[in-house]
Design a protein around this motif. Structure first.
Motif, PDB file in Angstrom:
ATOM      1  N   GLU A  50      15.722   8.650  20.770  1.00 39.80           N
ATOM      2  CA  GLU A  50      16.505   7.793  19.879  1.00 39.80           C
ATOM      3  C   GLU A  50      15.618   6.665  19.382  1.00 39.80           C
ATOM      4  O   GLU A  50      15.034   5.925  20.180  1.00 39.80           O
ATOM      5  CB  GLU A  50      17.693   7.230  20.657  1.00 39.80           C
ATOM      6  N   GLN A  51      15.496   6.522  18.080  1.00 35.53           N
ATOM      7  CA  GLN A  51      14.672   5.468  17.501  1.00 35.53           C
ATOM      8  C   GLN A  51      15.485   4.178  17.442  1.00 35.53           C
ATOM      9  O   GLN A  51      16.381   4.035  16.618  1.00 35.53           O
ATOM     10  CB  GLN A  51      14.200   5.869  16.104  1.00 35.53           C
ATOM     11  N   LEU A  52      15.159   3.230  18.325  1.00 37.95           N
ATOM     12  CA  LEU A  52      15.889   1.966  18.394  1.00 37.95           C
ATOM     13  C   LEU A  52      15.092   0.783  17.843  1.00 37.95           C
ATOM     14  O   LEU A  52      15.671  -0.264  17.565  1.00 37.95           O
ATOM     15  CB  LEU A  52      16.338   1.677  19.829  1.00 37.95           C
ATOM     16  N   GLU A  53      13.776   0.924  17.730  1.00 43.08           N
ATOM     17  CA  GLU A  53      12.942  -0.129  17.136  1.00 43.08           C
ATOM     18  C   GLU A  53      13.112  -1.489  17.812  1.00 43.08           C
ATOM     19  O   GLU A  53      13.237  -2.516  17.144  1.00 43.08           O
ATOM     20  CB  GLU A  53      13.246  -0.251  15.636  1.00 43.08           C
ATOM     21  N   ILE A  54      13.078  -1.500  19.153  1.00 43.85           N
ATOM     22  CA  ILE A  54      13.237  -2.759  19.887  1.00 43.85           C
ATOM     23  C   ILE A  54      12.068  -3.710  19.601  1.00 43.85           C
ATOM     24  O   ILE A  54      12.271  -4.911  19.446  1.00 43.85           O
ATOM     25  CB  ILE A  54      13.367  -2.504  21.406  1.00 43.85           C
ATOM     26  N   GLU A  57      12.666  -5.394  16.362  1.00 39.57           N
ATOM     27  CA  GLU A  57      13.776  -6.341  16.539  1.00 39.57           C
ATOM     28  C   GLU A  57      13.277  -7.642  17.162  1.00 39.57           C
ATOM     29  O   GLU A  57      13.595  -8.733  16.694  1.00 39.57           O
ATOM     30  CB  GLU A  57      14.857  -5.716  17.420  1.00 39.57           C
ATOM     31  N   VAL A  58      12.506  -7.529  18.224  1.00 46.41           N
ATOM     32  CA  VAL A  58      12.005  -8.708  18.932  1.00 46.41           C
ATOM     33  C   VAL A  58      11.067  -9.513  18.026  1.00 46.41           C
ATOM     34  O   VAL A  58      11.154 -10.739  17.966  1.00 46.41           O
ATOM     35  CB  VAL A  58      11.313  -8.300  20.256  1.00 46.41           C
ATOM     36  N   THR A  59      10.210  -8.819  17.296  1.00 45.71           N
ATOM     37  CA  THR A  59       9.272  -9.497  16.394  1.00 45.71           C
ATOM     38  C   THR A  59      10.004 -10.224  15.275  1.00 45.71           C
ATOM     39  O   THR A  59       9.702 -11.373  14.969  1.00 45.71           O
ATOM     40  CB  THR A  59       8.280  -8.477  15.794  1.00 45.71           C
ATOM     41  N   GLU A  60      10.966  -9.563  14.675  1.00 46.42           N
ATOM     42  CA  GLU A  60      11.671 -10.133  13.522  1.00 46.42           C
ATOM     43  C   GLU A  60      12.754 -11.128  13.908  1.00 46.42           C
ATOM     44  O   GLU A  60      13.260 -11.849  13.052  1.00 46.42           O
ATOM     45  CB  GLU A  60      12.284  -9.011  12.678  1.00 46.42           C
ATOM     46  N   ASN A  61      13.117 -11.185  15.179  1.00 43.11           N
ATOM     47  CA  ASN A  61      14.229 -12.026  15.628  1.00 43.11           C
ATOM     48  C   ASN A  61      13.741 -13.131  16.573  1.00 43.11           C
ATOM     49  O   ASN A  61      14.436 -13.486  17.519  1.00 43.11           O
ATOM     50  CB  ASN A  61      15.295 -11.141  16.282  1.00 43.11           C
ATOM     51  N   ALA A 103      10.738  -9.631  25.360  1.00 42.43           N
ATOM     52  CA  ALA A 103      11.921 -10.273  24.779  1.00 42.43           C
ATOM     53  C   ALA A 103      12.337 -11.455  25.655  1.00 42.43           C
ATOM     54  O   ALA A 103      12.390 -11.341  26.883  1.00 42.43           O
ATOM     55  CB  ALA A 103      13.069  -9.274  24.653  1.00 42.43           C
ATOM     56  N   ARG A 104      12.621 -12.560  25.016  1.00 36.06           N
ATOM     57  CA  ARG A 104      13.020 -13.754  25.780  1.00 36.06           C
ATOM     58  C   ARG A 104      14.337 -13.532  26.518  1.00 36.06           C
ATOM     59  O   ARG A 104      14.591 -14.158  27.541  1.00 36.06           O
ATOM     60  CB  ARG A 104      13.134 -14.955  24.855  1.00 36.06           C
ATOM     61  N   ASN A 105      15.179 -12.645  26.019  1.00 35.46           N
ATOM     62  CA  ASN A 105      16.456 -12.363  26.668  1.00 35.46           C
ATOM     63  C   ASN A 105      16.461 -10.996  27.360  1.00 35.46           C
ATOM     64  O   ASN A 105      17.482 -10.323  27.437  1.00 35.46           O
ATOM     65  CB  ASN A 105      17.600 -12.482  25.675  1.00 35.46           C
ATOM     66  N   HIS A 106      15.308 -10.604  27.910  1.00 36.09           N
ATOM     67  CA  HIS A 106      15.213  -9.282  28.556  1.00 36.09           C
ATOM     68  C   HIS A 106      16.125  -9.147  29.777  1.00 36.09           C
ATOM     69  O   HIS A 106      16.553  -8.050  30.099  1.00 36.09           O
ATOM     70  CB  HIS A 106      13.768  -8.932  28.917  1.00 36.09           C
ATOM     71  N   GLN A 107      16.448 -10.264  30.429  1.00 33.12           N
ATOM     72  CA  GLN A 107      17.340 -10.184  31.599  1.00 33.12           C
ATOM     73  C   GLN A 107      18.704  -9.619  31.208  1.00 33.12           C
ATOM     74  O   GLN A 107      19.329  -8.911  31.988  1.00 33.12           O
ATOM     75  CB  GLN A 107      17.491 -11.552  32.276  1.00 33.12           C
TER      76      GLN A 107
END
Length: 156
Positions: A50-54, A57-61, A103-107
């Motif tokens: 599944e292509q989720l592009e995490i 997402e992290v880079t752009e957000n 990701a800063r919110n990886h938890q």
């Protein structure tokens, strides 16, 4: 977060038939694998990718995974856990790589996975490389493996 020793212990559990689901939570794709161990022999099957592009997402957000992407992660993981449970797997493991690790919110991803029933390991760089080597070689020593990762593919 699940430790390496826990994963090792699970793989050494009883020698009877056992089934397990595994997820590679990569920067671009999540890969879902279902495996069985019967009489010491392990067989695996790639169920889907599944292509989720995490990573994107992290880079752009600004280093964060947004709510919409969390819902997509939750839906995707839940579907795979259901697939595994329907086929008799008692264990579903996951390894998260650089995008989720950074990701800063990886938890929140770790907590979400736990609520769904997935034991997740957030792998540091060396561990990520080790798991990639084991996956590519089946643990056979002295093999050369190269993986450019998702950042090495795509647009030029």
């Amino acid at each position: 977060m699940i430790s390496e020793s826990t994963i090792t212990q699970l793989s050494r559990a009883k020698e009877g038939p056992s089934m397990v689901g595994a997820i590679d939570m990569g920067s671009k794709n999540f890969k879902f694998v279902f495996g069985q161990k019967v009489n010491g022999r392990v067989t695996t099957e790639l169920i889907r990718k599944e292509q989720l592009e995490i990573g994107k997402e992290v880079t752009e957000n600004h280093g964060m995974i947004g709510r919409r992407k969390f819902r997509q992660i939750e839906d995707t993981l839940s579907q795979f856990v259901s697939y595994c449970r329907d086929r008799g797997a008692q264990t579903v493991l996951a390894i998260a790589t650089s995008a989720i690790r950074n990701a800063r919110n990886h938890q929140q991803v770790i907590d979400l996975a736990g609520e769904i029933g997935i034991a997740i390991e957030v792998a540091e760089g060396e561990r990520e490389g080790e798991v990639g080597y084991l996956a590519a070689t089946g643990g056979v020593p002295n093999k050369l493996v190269s993986d450019s990762g998702s950042k090495g593919r795509g647009k030029k």
